[in-house]
Design an enzyme around this catalytic site. Structure first.
Site, PDB file in Angstrom:
ATOM      1  N   PRO A  70       0.818  -1.224   0.000  1.00 53.08           N
ATOM      2  CA  PRO A  70       0.000   0.000   0.000  1.00 53.08           C
ATOM      3  C   PRO A  70       0.845   1.266   0.000  1.00 53.08           C
ATOM      4  CG  PRO A  70       0.089  -0.958   2.200  1.00 53.08           C
ATOM      5  CD  PRO A  70       0.836  -1.896   1.300  1.00 53.08           C
ATOM      6  N   THR A  71       0.175   2.397  -0.124  1.00 48.71           N
ATOM      7  CA  THR A  71       0.882   3.676  -0.040  1.00 48.71           C
ATOM      8  C   THR A  71       1.384   3.860   1.392  1.00 48.71           C
ATOM      9  OG1 THR A  71      -0.580   4.563  -1.731  1.00 48.71           O
ATOM     10  CG2 THR A  71       0.613   6.170  -0.391  1.00 48.71           C
ATOM     11  N   ALA A 119      -7.501  -7.569 -14.233  1.00 47.03           N
ATOM     12  CA  ALA A 119      -8.431  -6.579 -13.687  1.00 47.03           C
ATOM     13  C   ALA A 119      -9.494  -7.328 -12.901  1.00 47.03           C
ATOM     14  CB  ALA A 119      -9.066  -5.773 -14.816  1.00 47.03           C
ATOM     15  N   GLU A 120      -9.939  -6.740 -11.813  1.00 47.62           N
ATOM     16  CA  GLU A 120     -10.956  -7.409 -11.000  1.00 47.62           C
ATOM     17  C   GLU A 120     -12.268  -7.473 -11.778  1.00 47.62           C
ATOM     18  OE1 GLU A 120     -11.126  -5.963  -6.951  1.00 47.62           O
ATOM     19  OE2 GLU A 120      -8.953  -5.839  -6.890  1.00 47.62           O
ATOM     20  N   LEU A 152       4.011  -0.259 -13.308  1.00 44.25           N
ATOM     21  CA  LEU A 152       3.557   1.064 -12.869  1.00 44.25           C
ATOM     22  C   LEU A 152       3.112   1.888 -14.077  1.00 44.25           C
ATOM     23  CD1 LEU A 152       6.232   2.100 -10.188  1.00 44.25           C
ATOM     24  CD2 LEU A 152       3.965   1.131  -9.824  1.00 44.25           C
ATOM     25  N   CYS A 175      -5.446   0.031  -6.813  1.00 43.99           N
ATOM     26  CA  CYS A 175      -4.128   0.164  -7.437  1.00 43.99           C
ATOM     27  C   CYS A 175      -3.854   1.443  -8.221  1.00 43.99           C
ATOM     28  CB  CYS A 175      -3.859  -1.042  -8.322  1.00 43.99           C
ATOM     29  SG  CYS A 175      -3.687  -2.541  -7.340  1.00 43.99           S
ATOM     30  N   PHE A 176      -4.813   1.949  -8.997  1.00 43.04           N
ATOM     31  CA  PHE A 176      -4.476   3.065  -9.889  1.00 43.04           C
ATOM     32  C   PHE A 176      -3.853   4.240  -9.117  1.00 43.04           C
ATOM     33  CE2 PHE A 176      -7.397   2.305 -13.839  1.00 43.04           C
ATOM     34  CZ  PHE A 176      -6.552   1.283 -14.223  1.00 43.04           C
ATOM     35  N   LYS A 218     -16.144  -1.054  -9.343  1.00 39.91           N
ATOM     36  CA  LYS A 218     -16.563  -1.381 -10.701  1.00 39.91           C
ATOM     37  C   LYS A 218     -17.504  -2.569 -10.584  1.00 39.91           C
ATOM     38  CE  LYS A 218     -13.616  -3.807 -13.273  1.00 39.91           C
ATOM     39  NZ  LYS A 218     -12.393  -4.378 -13.903  1.00 39.91           N
TER      40      LYS A 218
HETATM   41  P1  NAD Z   1      -4.574  -7.912  -0.750  1.00 38.82           P
HETATM   42  O1  NAD Z   1      -4.470  -6.928   0.331  1.00 38.82           O
HETATM   43  O2  NAD Z   1      -5.937  -8.356  -1.226  1.00 38.82           O
HETATM   44  O3  NAD Z   1      -3.771  -9.248  -0.349  1.00 38.82           O
HETATM   45  C1  NAD Z   1      -2.499  -9.262   0.189  1.00 38.82           C
HETATM   46  C2  NAD Z   1      -2.421 -10.399   1.213  1.00 38.82           C
HETATM   47  O4  NAD Z   1      -1.075 -10.534   1.663  1.00 38.82           O
HETATM   48  C3  NAD Z   1      -3.283 -10.177   2.458  1.00 38.82           C
HETATM   49  O5  NAD Z   1      -4.218 -11.226   2.609  1.00 38.82           O
HETATM   50  C4  NAD Z   1      -2.263 -10.135   3.602  1.00 38.82           C
HETATM   51  O6  NAD Z   1      -2.747 -10.708   4.809  1.00 38.82           O
HETATM   52  C5  NAD Z   1      -1.124 -10.951   3.031  1.00 38.82           C
HETATM   53  N1  NAD Z   1       0.159 -10.714   3.686  1.00 38.82           N
HETATM   54  C6  NAD Z   1       0.742  -9.528   4.001  1.00 38.82           C
HETATM   55  N2  NAD Z   1       1.935  -9.737   4.606  1.00 38.82           N
HETATM   56  C7  NAD Z   1       2.111 -11.086   4.662  1.00 38.82           C
HETATM   57  C8  NAD Z   1       3.132 -11.933   5.174  1.00 38.82           C
HETATM   58  N3  NAD Z   1       4.243 -11.415   5.742  1.00 38.82           N
HETATM   59  N4  NAD Z   1       2.988 -13.273   5.075  1.00 38.82           N
HETATM   60  C9  NAD Z   1       1.867 -13.808   4.513  1.00 38.82           C
HETATM   61  N5  NAD Z   1       0.857 -13.054   4.017  1.00 38.82           N
HETATM   62  C10 NAD Z   1       0.981 -11.713   4.088  1.00 38.82           C
HETATM   63  O7  NAD Z   1      -3.751  -7.332  -1.974  1.00 38.82           O
HETATM   64  P2  NAD Z   1      -3.956  -7.647  -3.535  1.00 38.82           P
HETATM   65  O8  NAD Z   1      -5.060  -6.823  -4.085  1.00 38.82           O
HETATM   66  O9  NAD Z   1      -3.939  -9.117  -3.738  1.00 38.82           O
HETATM   67  O10 NAD Z   1      -2.612  -7.013  -4.108  1.00 38.82           O
HETATM   68  C11 NAD Z   1      -1.350  -7.613  -3.853  1.00 38.82           C
HETATM   69  C12 NAD Z   1      -0.307  -6.951  -4.734  1.00 38.82           C
HETATM   70  O11 NAD Z   1      -0.653  -7.159  -6.114  1.00 38.82           O
HETATM   71  C13 NAD Z   1      -0.216  -5.434  -4.574  1.00 38.82           C
HETATM   72  O12 NAD Z   1       1.125  -5.070  -4.769  1.00 38.82           O
HETATM   73  C14 NAD Z   1      -1.058  -4.895  -5.724  1.00 38.82           C
HETATM   74  O13 NAD Z   1      -0.627  -3.623  -6.141  1.00 38.82           O
HETATM   75  C15 NAD Z   1      -0.795  -5.910  -6.806  1.00 38.82           C
HETATM   76  N6  NAD Z   1      -1.878  -6.054  -7.803  1.00 38.82           N
HETATM   77  C16 NAD Z   1      -3.190  -6.085  -7.412  1.00 38.82           C
HETATM   78  C17 NAD Z   1      -4.181  -6.280  -8.368  1.00 38.82           C
HETATM   79  C18 NAD Z   1      -5.643  -6.314  -7.984  1.00 38.82           C
HETATM   80  O14 NAD Z   1      -6.482  -6.402  -8.879  1.00 38.82           O
HETATM   81  N7  NAD Z   1      -6.023  -6.262  -6.729  1.00 38.82           N
HETATM   82  C19 NAD Z   1      -3.840  -6.477  -9.712  1.00 38.82           C
HETATM   83  C20 NAD Z   1      -2.484  -6.449 -10.064  1.00 38.82           C
HETATM   84  C21 NAD Z   1      -1.516  -6.246  -9.099  1.00 38.82           C
HETATM   85  C1  UGA Z   2      -6.546  -2.228 -13.146  1.00 36.90           C
HETATM   86  C2  UGA Z   2      -5.884  -2.579 -14.487  1.00 36.90           C
HETATM   87  O1  UGA Z   2      -6.884  -2.574 -15.506  1.00 36.90           O
HETATM   88  C3  UGA Z   2      -5.227  -3.959 -14.417  1.00 36.90           C
HETATM   89  O2  UGA Z   2      -4.536  -4.219 -15.643  1.00 36.90           O
HETATM   90  C4  UGA Z   2      -4.228  -3.978 -13.250  1.00 36.90           C
HETATM   91  O3  UGA Z   2      -3.654  -5.264 -13.110  1.00 36.90           O
HETATM   92  C5  UGA Z   2      -4.957  -3.624 -11.964  1.00 36.90           C
HETATM   93  O4  UGA Z   2      -5.574  -2.308 -12.112  1.00 36.90           O
HETATM   94  C6  UGA Z   2      -4.039  -3.516 -10.779  1.00 36.90           C
HETATM   95  O5  UGA Z   2      -2.867  -3.300 -10.918  1.00 36.90           O
HETATM   96  O6  UGA Z   2      -4.623  -3.631  -9.696  1.00 36.90           O
HETATM   97  P1  UGA Z   2      -8.815  -2.866 -11.932  1.00 36.90           P
HETATM   98  O7  UGA Z   2      -8.473  -1.724 -11.047  1.00 36.90           O
HETATM   99  O8  UGA Z   2      -9.171  -4.158 -11.307  1.00 36.90           O
HETATM  100  O9  UGA Z   2      -7.593  -3.171 -12.926  1.00 36.90           O
HETATM  101  O10 UGA Z   2     -10.044  -2.475 -12.887  1.00 36.90           O
HETATM  102  P2  UGA Z   2     -10.175  -1.549 -14.197  1.00 36.90           P
HETATM  103  O11 UGA Z   2     -11.052  -2.249 -15.149  1.00 36.90           O
HETATM  104  O12 UGA Z   2      -8.871  -1.094 -14.700  1.00 36.90           O
HETATM  105  O13 UGA Z   2     -10.983  -0.308 -13.649  1.00 36.90           O
HETATM  106  C7  UGA Z   2     -10.392   0.622 -12.752  1.00 36.90           C
HETATM  107  C8  UGA Z   2     -11.354   1.773 -12.501  1.00 36.90           C
HETATM  108  O14 UGA Z   2     -11.481   2.585 -13.673  1.00 36.90           O
HETATM  109  C9  UGA Z   2     -12.770   1.325 -12.150  1.00 36.90           C
HETATM  110  O15 UGA Z   2     -13.277   2.162 -11.146  1.00 36.90           O
HETATM  111  C10 UGA Z   2     -13.528   1.500 -13.446  1.00 36.90           C
HETATM  112  O16 UGA Z   2     -14.904   1.689 -13.266  1.00 36.90           O
HETATM  113  C11 UGA Z   2     -12.849   2.747 -14.000  1.00 36.90           C
HETATM  114  N1  UGA Z   2     -12.961   2.902 -15.471  1.00 36.90           N
HETATM  115  C12 UGA Z   2     -12.406   1.982 -16.300  1.00 36.90           C
HETATM  116  C13 UGA Z   2     -13.582   4.028 -16.000  1.00 36.90           C
HETATM  117  O17 UGA Z   2     -14.072   4.896 -15.250  1.00 36.90           O
HETATM  118  N2  UGA Z   2     -13.637   4.184 -17.369  1.00 36.90           N
HETATM  119  C14 UGA Z   2     -13.100   3.276 -18.216  1.00 36.90           C
HETATM  120  O18 UGA Z   2     -13.179   3.485 -19.449  1.00 36.90           O
HETATM  121  C15 UGA Z   2     -12.463   2.146 -17.663  1.00 36.90           C
END
Ligand code: NAD
Ligand code: UGA
Length: 458
Positions: free
Chosen positions: A89-90, A160-161, A217, A272-273, A335
């Site tokens: 996180p930040t 993407a979620e 990034l 993330c964004f 979303k």
């Molecule tokens: P999240 O918070 O959902 O999950 C992270 C997990 O790691 C948590 O369950 C936490 O308890 C666990 N954790 C933390 N420290 C730990 C430790 N020492 N040992 C074991 N477990 C530990 O986070 P997320 O959304 O899965 O994101 C994880 C990373 O992936 C971030 O860097 C994020 O930027 C990146 N990412 C997220 C997405 C997304 O869609 N959420 C997409 C691409 C990349």
């Molecule tokens: C985004 C990226 O799309 C993934 O590639 C990346 O892995 C991920 O972040 C990450 O690093 O966590 P996510 O945040 O799950 O994925 O979803 P997006 O579909 O990208 O949407 C992000 C936000 O933008 C949402 O709130 C969505 O509603 C909004 N959005 C998207 C708009 O407002 N307009 C658009 O045209 C597209």
């Protein structure tokens, strides 16, 4: 058989590794987390994340070649390859507070890997990290006197979620960065072979470590930049009677621009964004590039402006006061097709409306529990209602904040009849049929399009 471990059972670990396990039945996979409740949920019928298609895959591989556990130490010891997908996180304190990535979970994990290892391993960065993090990780991991060697690879996740399963089954590309040494390239090839089980080789891109870390990034920054760009134009459209959907369509037909990610909205959310752009801004400042930092920072500034502009438009349209008025928020998730509410624009709009003393009622098919948690103490002032018809009853206004398909199918004549008059709809996703709503009697305020209102112009 290879023992593959994933540390972190969050959105990324939990939605990617089951899919890898389903394609690689010859390997054993374990996902560990320190959060016991989360692991218990992954082991139950009620998974901790809502992601279309994931339930079936988890049920297929769980306890066959995929296991969930809280015993991090034991599984580190047994692993050959370790994916690390802990949260980044930040940072909220000290140097870089508010911008830099907080790497404490990452560093703790690296030290825990070192403590519990008796064999050499490949460590894969799955979390999103600042460029050159792998250097620090390599230094920590290889500072051992056990004769062990650790190769660190970068393999950022682009899913993407809401579409995680599809994105993972059929990715645009898989990116893997590694050291240009013999051992680094061997590690890289091992990971390439794992993905090549189901991903066409031409989509597996290999680079040096730093390009891979930075590309993640940059990908998020470019995606978010497109949304802020079209949202900036939506504000201009509202002043000039241009229609932002028509503008997006017209410019998107140019192949150089492309049609994706040009949907104007109440703003982008998600975990993330904003975090990743602020991290990029911090890196630019750190490397002495203030102009570059300001350029990217503006993407976040514009997004915050859009959320607040939307909420202010609501107040303004409703005769400059919403105190005591019931306002129904349709959607809490950031979303559609996810229960994730992290950085959701719906929650920011909710906060502004509460500041104006509105009586806010929030509805969402999957995300109300997370919304309640995320709003903290403010949740006491919000009503949560699963049924959108009940949420809208007696409301002065509806705000569409998440583009759930079900909101398109509702009976708006019935909803209109149950609301206070004049009735307003603010469509923060340009989801609904605005002309039809207007003909029912609603005053309709889309994003970036002329309002359709039965009220006298002011
Ligand atoms: P999240 O918070 O959902 O999950 C992270 C997990 O790691 C948590 O369950 C936490 O308890 C666990 N954790 C933390 N420290 C730990 C430790 N020492 N040992 C074991 N477990 C530990 O986070 P997320 O959304 O899965 O994101 C994880 C990373 O992936 C971030 O860097 C994020 O930027 C990146 N990412 C997220 C997405 C997304 O869609 N959420 C997409 C691409 C990349
Ligand atoms: C985004 C990226 O799309 C993934 O590639 C990346 O892995 C991920 O972040 C990450 O690093 O966590 P996510 O945040 O799950 O994925 O979803 P997006 O579909 O990208 O949407 C992000 C936000 O933008 C949402 O709130 C969505 O509603 C909004 N959005 C998207 C708009 O407002 N307009 C658009 O045209 C597209």
């Amino acid at each position: 058989m290879t023992n593959i471990l994933c540390i972190g059972a969050g959105y990324v670990g939990g939605s990617t590794i089951p899919i890898v396990a389903s394609h690689c039945p010859q390997h054993k996979f374990v996902i560990v987390d320190i959060n016991e409740a989360r692991i218990a949920a992954w082991q139950s019928d009620n998974l901790p994340i809502y992601e279309p298609g994931l339930d079936e895959i988890v049920k297929k591989v769980r306890d066959v070649n995929l296991f969930f556990s809280t015993d991090v130490d034991k599984h580190i010891a047994e692993a050959d390859i370790i994916f690390v997908s802990v949260n980044t996180p930040t940072k909220l304190f000290g140097q870089g507070a508010g911008k830099a990535a907080d790497l404490q979970h990452w560093e703790k994990t690296a030290r825990q890997i070192l403590r519990n290892s008796t064999t050499s391993k490949i460590i894969v960065e799955k979390s999103t990290l600042p460029v050159r993090t792998a250097e620090a990780m390599e230094t920590i991991l290889n500072s051992n006197n056990k004769g062990l060697h650790f190769d660190v690879l970068s393999n950022p996740e682009f899913l993407a979620e809401g579409t995680a399963v599809r994105d993972m089954e059929n990715p645009d590309r898989v990116l893997i960065g590694g050291r240009e040494t013999g051992s680094g390239q061997n590690a890289l090839n091992t990971l390439v072979e794992l993905y090549a089980t189901w991903v066409p080789r031409e989509r597996i891109v290999t680079t040096n470590l730093w390009s891979s870390e930075l590309s993640k990034l940059v990908a998020n920054a470019f995606l978010a930049q497109r949304i802020s760009s079209i949202n900036a134009i939506s504000a201009l459209c509202e002043k000039t009677e241009a229609d932002v959907s028509e503008v997006a369509h017209a410019i998107g037909l140019d192949n150089r621009i492309g049609k994706y990610f040009l949907r104007a909205s109440v703003g982008f959310g998600g975990s993330c964004f904003e975090k990743d752009i602020l991290n990029l801004v911090y890196l630019c400042e750190y490397y002495g590039l203030p102009e570059v930092a300001r350029y990217w920072e503006q993407v976040v500034t514009m997004n915050r402006h859009q959320e607040h502009r939307f909420a202010s438009n609501m107040v303004h349209a409703m005769f400059n006061t919403i105190a005591g008025k019931r306002v129904a928020l349709f959607g809490a998730a950031f979303k559609a097709n996810t229960n994730d509410t992290r950085e959701s624009p719906a929650l920011e709009v909710c906060r502004v409306l509460l500041d104006e003393h509105a009586a806010v009622v929030m509805t969402d098919p999957h995300a109300l529990d997370n919304a309640r948690y995320e709003l903290g103490q403010l949740a006491e002032r919000v009503s949560f209602e699963l049924d959108p018809y009940t949420a809208a009853k007696d409301a002065h206004a509806i705000a569409i904040l998440t583009e759930w398909a079900l909101y398109k199918e509702l009976d708006y004549e019935k909803i209109y009849a149950s609301m206070a008059k004049p009735a307003f709809i603010f469509d923060g996703r340009n989801l609904l049929d605005h002309k039809k709503l207007y003909s029912i009697g609603f005053n309709v305020y889309p994003i970036g399009k002329p309002a359709l209102t039965h009220l006298r112009a002011d």
